[in-house]
Design a protein around this motif. Structure first.
Motif, PDB file in Angstrom:
ATOM      1  N   TRP A  81      -0.170   1.453   2.038  1.00  0.00           N
ATOM      2  CA  TRP A  81      -1.604   0.876   1.662  1.00  0.00           C
ATOM      3  C   TRP A  81      -2.550   1.907   2.558  1.00  0.00           C
ATOM      4  O   TRP A  81      -3.674   2.039   2.349  1.00  0.00           O
ATOM      5  CB  TRP A  81      -1.766  -0.288   1.856  1.00  0.00           C
ATOM      6  N   ARG A  82      -2.108   2.735   3.577  1.00  0.00           N
ATOM      7  CA  ARG A  82      -2.862   3.598   4.449  1.00  0.00           C
ATOM      8  C   ARG A  82      -2.082   5.006   4.161  1.00  0.00           C
ATOM      9  O   ARG A  82      -1.972   5.790   5.119  1.00  0.00           O
ATOM     10  CB  ARG A  82      -2.790   3.338   5.803  1.00  0.00           C
ATOM     11  N   THR A 214       2.055  -9.476   4.532  1.00  0.00           N
ATOM     12  CA  THR A 214       0.806  -8.651   4.696  1.00  0.00           C
ATOM     13  C   THR A 214       0.765  -7.620   3.619  1.00  0.00           C
ATOM     14  O   THR A 214      -0.401  -7.282   2.981  1.00  0.00           O
ATOM     15  CB  THR A 214       1.111  -7.621   5.867  1.00  0.00           C
ATOM     16  N   LYS A 217      -0.723  -9.648   0.422  1.00  0.00           N
ATOM     17  CA  LYS A 217      -2.383  -9.937   0.971  1.00  0.00           C
ATOM     18  C   LYS A 217      -3.114  -8.636   0.587  1.00  0.00           C
ATOM     19  O   LYS A 217      -4.207  -8.473  -0.106  1.00  0.00           O
ATOM     20  CB  LYS A 217      -2.602 -10.521   2.236  1.00  0.00           C
ATOM     21  N   GLU A 218      -2.638  -7.601   1.133  1.00  0.00           N
ATOM     22  CA  GLU A 218      -3.234  -6.193   0.940  1.00  0.00           C
ATOM     23  C   GLU A 218      -3.426  -5.863  -0.573  1.00  0.00           C
ATOM     24  O   GLU A 218      -4.411  -5.376  -1.146  1.00  0.00           O
ATOM     25  CB  GLU A 218      -2.489  -5.018   1.891  1.00  0.00           C
ATOM     26  N   SER A 222      -6.762  -5.455  -3.017  1.00  0.00           N
ATOM     27  CA  SER A 222      -7.106  -3.919  -3.870  1.00  0.00           C
ATOM     28  C   SER A 222      -7.023  -4.265  -4.976  1.00  0.00           C
ATOM     29  O   SER A 222      -7.664  -3.450  -5.947  1.00  0.00           O
ATOM     30  CB  SER A 222      -5.882  -3.026  -3.347  1.00  0.00           C
TER      31      SER A 222
END
Length: 443
Positions: A81-82, A214, A217-218, A222
């Motif tokens: 997600w990065r 994690t 939730k990310e 989004s």
């Protein structure tokens, strides 16, 4: 410098990684993170990164607060997600004392100790969790009933649904991080999802579960929704658990399998089940650590409340699934929350089972009945004891447990009990909407 460390340093340079996040958990299973620059990483591999342990839940007292986070190079992954350049990587850490010894407060070390005990007996411990959680629409207001993203039910297929889109993106991200997924589907409650992770050794799986939470939730954020692992957010709908399949291997041999047994369950497998059953009440405060956890266990159906085992009996605490091949022989512990600390929970599951093997515990006959439909007298006649019915009962069982104290170590054991006692005391002092609704007009 070993090969894994060299690989990470080379990958960081080749993939233009500018931020490296070091992850670890506190005693309650909350993920912690600190970011360092790539230039600091070689030193972190050698000496670790110092931090104030007294600021982390359950780690240290103020006068002994210096601690060190040392990254485990084998856990390096990029955060999908990065994915824009510059990239961000992450590694899990082992927590050390300034003299280089393992920290008594590190949940990862608690699990490593238990796995070392299994290894000394010749075993490798594998787990395979079925993780349930809810997706809620925005906004999510603490204290108010949440709004699920859909009204679908078990295995429902709804074209272009929020849940389907969410699961596709979450699974894609998990697999990009090296976490294999076996199944995914809509669960029984509105907005409720399940994603099952492919089995791995318990330490890898505990790391995977922390990553899983994690990622979930990310991805939810989004997509403009919220994910929650709260065990029982609705009174009228099923709660979220983490049914966990367990197996022991000696090399490539699954020691739970015995083709000659009527259940295809070996003597070691039977003893392991007997150990889990005998110590089930003692470990429940960790596998179900929140006051809300016991609302799920009181709900019937897929959430067990009684200590027994069976094959096709989903009301039992432990189920022994039929295996199609020796390597897939396993047992399923059905009480566990998806909101537990997986390092501590896996350590206790393992040591409870090993106690059964080392003590040669006898396995009671299986339960073939729907345990929920039996009366208290019928359950007592069959020798079926209840699990703790609330956090207070679970704490009392844990307080009397030598197995839990030995597994967690004095520091984690004492802190966990104090924290959970404070949680229950605060909870029981609350006046609930139920009381106001039932009693205020009539008393």
């Amino acid at each position: 410098m070993n090969k894994q460390t060299e690989f990470v340093l080379r990958a960081i340079e080749e993939r233009d990684v500018r931020f490296v996040r070091l992850w670890f958990t506190d005693v309650l299973g909350t993920l912690k993170s600190v970011a360092i620059a790539p230039a600091e990483l070689e030193g972190a591999f050698g000496e670790g990164i110092g931090f104030d342990g007294s600021a982390i839940e359950g780690f240290a007292r103020v006068f002994e607060s210096d601690m060190v986070a040392k990254p485990d190079a084998s856990t390096f992954q990029l955060l999908p997600w990065r994915d824009i350049s510059p990239a961000t990587g992450r590694m899990f850490c082992d927590i050390m004392m300034p003299d280089g010894s393992p920290s008594y407060a590190d949940p990862r070390y608690v699990l490593k100790r238990a796995m070392k005990r299994a290894s000394d007996l010749g075993f490798t411990f594998y787990t395979h969790p079925e993780v349930e959680f809810f997706l809620f629409a925005d906004p999510l207001v603490p204290g108010e009933s949440p709004t699920p993203v859909d009204t679908s039910g078990y295995f429902d297929h709804t074209p272009q649904s929020t849940g389907s889109d969410f699961r596709r993106q979450a699974i894609t991200m998990l697999e990009q991080m090296g976490i294999s997924v076996e199944f995914s589907h809509h669960e029984g409650g509105p907005g409720q999802q399940e994603i099952d992770l492919r089995y791995a050794d318990a330490l890898t799986m505990a790391d995977n579960i922390m990553t899983f939470r994690t990622v979930v939730k990310e991805v939810a954020l989004s997509q403009g929704v919220h994910a929650s692992f709260m065990p029982k957010p609705f009174t009228e709908h099923p709660g979220s658990g983490m049914h966990t399949h367990l197996s022991l291997f000696e090399g490539d041999t699954n020691v739970f399998h015995d083709a000659a047994d009527e259940y295809s369950l070996s003597k070691i497998g039977r003893q392991f089940v007997a150990g889990l059953l005998r110590h089930a009440g003692e470990i429940t405060a960790v596998t179900n650590q929140w006051v809300n956890s016991y609302k799920r266990l009181a709900g019937g159906g897929e959430a067990p409340s009684y200590i027994c085992w069976g094959r096709n009996n989903r009301s039992a605490l432990i189920r022994v699934p039929r295996s199609t091949k020796p390597s897939s022989a396993r047992i399923e512990l059905r009480s566990v929350d998806s909101a537990c600390n997986p390092y501590l929970a896996f350590a206790l599951m393992l040591n409870a089972g090993l106690a059964g093997i080392e003590g040669e515990y006898d396995l009671l006959p299986e339960s073939e009945d729907d345990v929920w439909s039996l009366t208290e007298r019928e359950r007592a006649a069959l020798g079926i004891e209840p699990l703790p019915r609330n956090l207070d009962e679970a704490i009392r069982a844990m307080e009397d447990s030598e197995l839990v104290a030995d597994t967690l170590g004095d520091h984690v054991y004492d802190f966990f009990l104090r924290n959970k006692r404070a949680e229950f005391d605060a909870y029981r002092a609350q006046v609930t909407p139920f009381e106001l609704h039932r009693m205020l007009p009539s008393i």
